[in-house]
Design a protein around this motif. Structure first.
Motif, PDB file in Angstrom:
ATOM      1  N   SER A 156       7.611   2.303   5.401  1.00  0.00           N
ATOM      2  CA  SER A 156       8.822   2.946   4.880  1.00  0.00           C
ATOM      3  C   SER A 156       8.446   4.266   4.225  1.00  0.00           C
ATOM      4  O   SER A 156       7.300   4.478   3.830  1.00  0.00           O
ATOM      5  N   GLN A 157       9.437   5.136   4.089  1.00  0.00           N
ATOM      6  CA  GLN A 157       9.199   6.485   3.575  1.00  0.00           C
ATOM      7  C   GLN A 157      10.316   6.893   2.637  1.00  0.00           C
ATOM      8  O   GLN A 157      11.468   6.504   2.822  1.00  0.00           O
ATOM      9  N   ILE A 194      -3.253   6.794  -3.483  1.00  0.00           N
ATOM     10  CA  ILE A 194      -3.255   5.448  -2.900  1.00  0.00           C
ATOM     11  C   ILE A 194      -3.170   4.381  -3.990  1.00  0.00           C
ATOM     12  O   ILE A 194      -3.918   4.408  -4.962  1.00  0.00           O
ATOM     13  N   ALA A 195      -2.241   3.452  -3.801  1.00  0.00           N
ATOM     14  CA  ALA A 195      -2.099   2.300  -4.698  1.00  0.00           C
ATOM     15  C   ALA A 195      -1.948   1.047  -3.841  1.00  0.00           C
ATOM     16  O   ALA A 195      -1.116   1.014  -2.931  1.00  0.00           O
ATOM     17  N   ILE A 196      -2.767   0.046  -4.130  1.00  0.00           N
ATOM     18  CA  ILE A 196      -2.750  -1.210  -3.369  1.00  0.00           C
ATOM     19  C   ILE A 196      -2.536  -2.362  -4.343  1.00  0.00           C
ATOM     20  O   ILE A 196      -3.212  -2.450  -5.373  1.00  0.00           O
ATOM     21  N   ASP A 246       9.935  22.506  -2.802  1.00  0.00           N
ATOM     22  CA  ASP A 246       9.031  21.756  -1.929  1.00  0.00           C
ATOM     23  C   ASP A 246       9.227  20.254  -2.104  1.00  0.00           C
ATOM     24  O   ASP A 246       9.528  19.778  -3.183  1.00  0.00           O
ATOM     25  N   SER A 247       9.054  19.541  -1.036  1.00  0.00           N
ATOM     26  CA  SER A 247       9.112  18.087  -1.120  1.00  0.00           C
ATOM     27  C   SER A 247       7.936  17.507  -0.355  1.00  0.00           C
ATOM     28  O   SER A 247       7.344  18.155   0.493  1.00  0.00           O
ATOM     29  N   ALA A 248       7.594  16.295  -0.695  1.00  0.00           N
ATOM     30  CA  ALA A 248       6.526  15.577  -0.017  1.00  0.00           C
ATOM     31  C   ALA A 248       7.086  14.209   0.339  1.00  0.00           C
ATOM     32  O   ALA A 248       8.191  13.854  -0.054  1.00  0.00           O
ATOM     33  N   CYS A 249       6.310  13.447   1.078  1.00  0.00           N
ATOM     34  CA  CYS A 249       6.754  12.111   1.451  1.00  0.00           C
ATOM     35  C   CYS A 249       5.855  11.062   0.811  1.00  0.00           C
ATOM     36  O   CYS A 249       4.633  11.161   0.880  1.00  0.00           O
ATOM     37  N   GLN A 250       6.480  10.097   0.202  1.00  0.00           N
ATOM     38  CA  GLN A 250       5.759   8.927  -0.282  1.00  0.00           C
ATOM     39  C   GLN A 250       5.977   7.826   0.740  1.00  0.00           C
ATOM     40  O   GLN A 250       7.089   7.645   1.255  1.00  0.00           O
ATOM     41  N   TRP A 251       4.916   7.121   1.043  1.00  0.00           N
ATOM     42  CA  TRP A 251       4.954   6.068   2.046  1.00  0.00           C
ATOM     43  C   TRP A 251       4.665   4.726   1.407  1.00  0.00           C
ATOM     44  O   TRP A 251       3.901   4.644   0.441  1.00  0.00           O
ATOM     45  N   LEU A 252       5.249   3.694   1.960  1.00  0.00           N
ATOM     46  CA  LEU A 252       5.005   2.326   1.516  1.00  0.00           C
ATOM     47  C   LEU A 252       4.804   1.448   2.740  1.00  0.00           C
ATOM     48  O   LEU A 252       5.674   1.384   3.609  1.00  0.00           O
ATOM     49  N   GLN A 253       3.658   0.811   2.793  1.00  0.00           N
ATOM     50  CA  GLN A 253       3.415  -0.181   3.840  1.00  0.00           C
ATOM     51  C   GLN A 253       3.449  -1.549   3.190  1.00  0.00           C
ATOM     52  O   GLN A 253       2.867  -1.755   2.123  1.00  0.00           O
ATOM     53  N   VAL A 276       0.879  -1.170   0.000  1.00  0.00           N
ATOM     54  CA  VAL A 276       0.000   0.000   0.000  1.00  0.00           C
ATOM     55  C   VAL A 276       0.918   1.221   0.000  1.00  0.00           C
ATOM     56  O   VAL A 276       1.711   1.397   0.925  1.00  0.00           O
ATOM     57  N   SER A 277       0.825   2.025  -1.051  1.00  0.00           N
ATOM     58  CA  SER A 277       1.645   3.228  -1.114  1.00  0.00           C
ATOM     59  C   SER A 277       0.747   4.447  -1.245  1.00  0.00           C
ATOM     60  O   SER A 277      -0.376   4.360  -1.741  1.00  0.00           O
ATOM     61  N   TRP A 278       1.256   5.570  -0.751  1.00  0.00           N
ATOM     62  CA  TRP A 278       0.504   6.815  -0.816  1.00  0.00           C
ATOM     63  C   TRP A 278       1.434   7.984  -0.564  1.00  0.00           C
ATOM     64  O   TRP A 278       2.570   7.824  -0.140  1.00  0.00           O
ATOM     65  N   VAL A 279       0.898   9.184  -0.814  1.00  0.00           N
ATOM     66  CA  VAL A 279       1.584  10.428  -0.500  1.00  0.00           C
ATOM     67  C   VAL A 279       0.785  11.111   0.601  1.00  0.00           C
ATOM     68  O   VAL A 279      -0.445  11.219   0.522  1.00  0.00           O
ATOM     69  N   ALA A 280       1.478  11.557   1.620  1.00  0.00           N
ATOM     70  CA  ALA A 280       0.829  12.272   2.715  1.00  0.00           C
ATOM     71  C   ALA A 280       0.401  13.662   2.253  1.00  0.00           C
ATOM     72  O   ALA A 280       1.021  14.253   1.360  1.00  0.00           O
ATOM     73  N   LYS A 281      -0.657  14.170   2.854  1.00  0.00           N
ATOM     74  CA  LYS A 281      -1.117  15.528   2.553  1.00  0.00           C
ATOM     75  C   LYS A 281      -0.063  16.542   2.983  1.00  0.00           C
ATOM     76  O   LYS A 281       0.741  16.268   3.883  1.00  0.00           O
ATOM     77  N   ALA A 282      -0.110  17.706   2.355  1.00  0.00           N
ATOM     78  CA  ALA A 282       0.797  18.790   2.730  1.00  0.00           C
ATOM     79  C   ALA A 282       0.616  19.116   4.200  1.00  0.00           C
ATOM     80  O   ALA A 282      -0.500  19.142   4.715  1.00  0.00           O
ATOM     81  N   GLY A 283       1.722  19.309   4.890  1.00  0.00           N
ATOM     82  CA  GLY A 283       1.687  19.671   6.305  1.00  0.00           C
ATOM     83  C   GLY A 283       1.679  18.488   7.254  1.00  0.00           C
ATOM     84  O   GLY A 283       1.798  18.672   8.464  1.00  0.00           O
ATOM     85  N   VAL A 284       1.538  17.274   6.729  1.00  0.00           N
ATOM     86  CA  VAL A 284       1.562  16.079   7.581  1.00  0.00           C
ATOM     87  C   VAL A 284       3.011  15.677   7.783  1.00  0.00           C
ATOM     88  O   VAL A 284       3.761  15.482   6.819  1.00  0.00           O
ATOM     89  N   ASP A 285       3.419  15.545   9.031  1.00  0.00           N
ATOM     90  CA  ASP A 285       4.818  15.197   9.288  1.00  0.00           C
ATOM     91  C   ASP A 285       4.982  13.694   9.535  1.00  0.00           C
ATOM     92  O   ASP A 285       4.017  12.958   9.696  1.00  0.00           O
ATOM     93  N   THR A 286       6.222  13.283   9.544  1.00  0.00           N
ATOM     94  CA  THR A 286       6.575  11.871   9.684  1.00  0.00           C
ATOM     95  C   THR A 286       5.978  11.254  10.948  1.00  0.00           C
ATOM     96  O   THR A 286       5.412  10.166  10.900  1.00  0.00           O
TER      97      THR A 286
END
Length: 114
Positions: free
Chosen positions: A43-44, A97-99, A55-62, A7-17
């Motif tokens: 993972s991030q 979101i991608a699953i 600007d940067s954002a975080c992509q997450w992978l569960q 499951v991967s996604w990008v967090a919304k702007a302003g959301v921290d680790t």
């Protein structure tokens, strides 16, 4: 070998680790009640935003490990009504979101979960 759900996604702007880590940690008691759940990891990676050079954002992978494909698929329906998943979803850009579910074909060593 266990089935692997990604499951991967990008967090919304302003959301921290730490917010994401806390939200996933909050989900663990609910996940542990889902039939076939074995293990989960988060993972991030930092990604550049297309709209800005700075600007940067975080992509997450569960990674979720399940005993069967059926249980991996059923987990989404079981987790959908939980407050813990709703909280995590509130931190995520929905269109990102991608699953996927993968069936392992080889492994270097046995994943020790117990």
């Amino acid at each position: 070998m266990y089935i692997v759900e990604t499951v991967s996604w990008v967090a919304k702007a302003g959301v921290d680790t730490q917010q994401v880590i806390d939200a996933v940690t909050l989900m663990l008691p609910d996940l542990q009640k889902v039939p076939g759940f074995k293990y989960q990891s988060l993972s991030q990676k930092e990604i550049k935003q297309e709209t800005s050079n700075t600007d940067s954002a975080c992509q997450w992978l569960q990674l979720y490990y399940w005993d069967t494909v059926k249980n991996a698929h059923n987990s989404n329906e079981i987790m959908a009504p939980t407050a813990s998943l709703a909280h995590l979803i509130s931190l995520i850009e929905p269109e990102s979101i991608a699953i996927d579910i993968f069936i392992p074909q080889q492994q270097s060593s046995r994943l020790m979960l117990d």
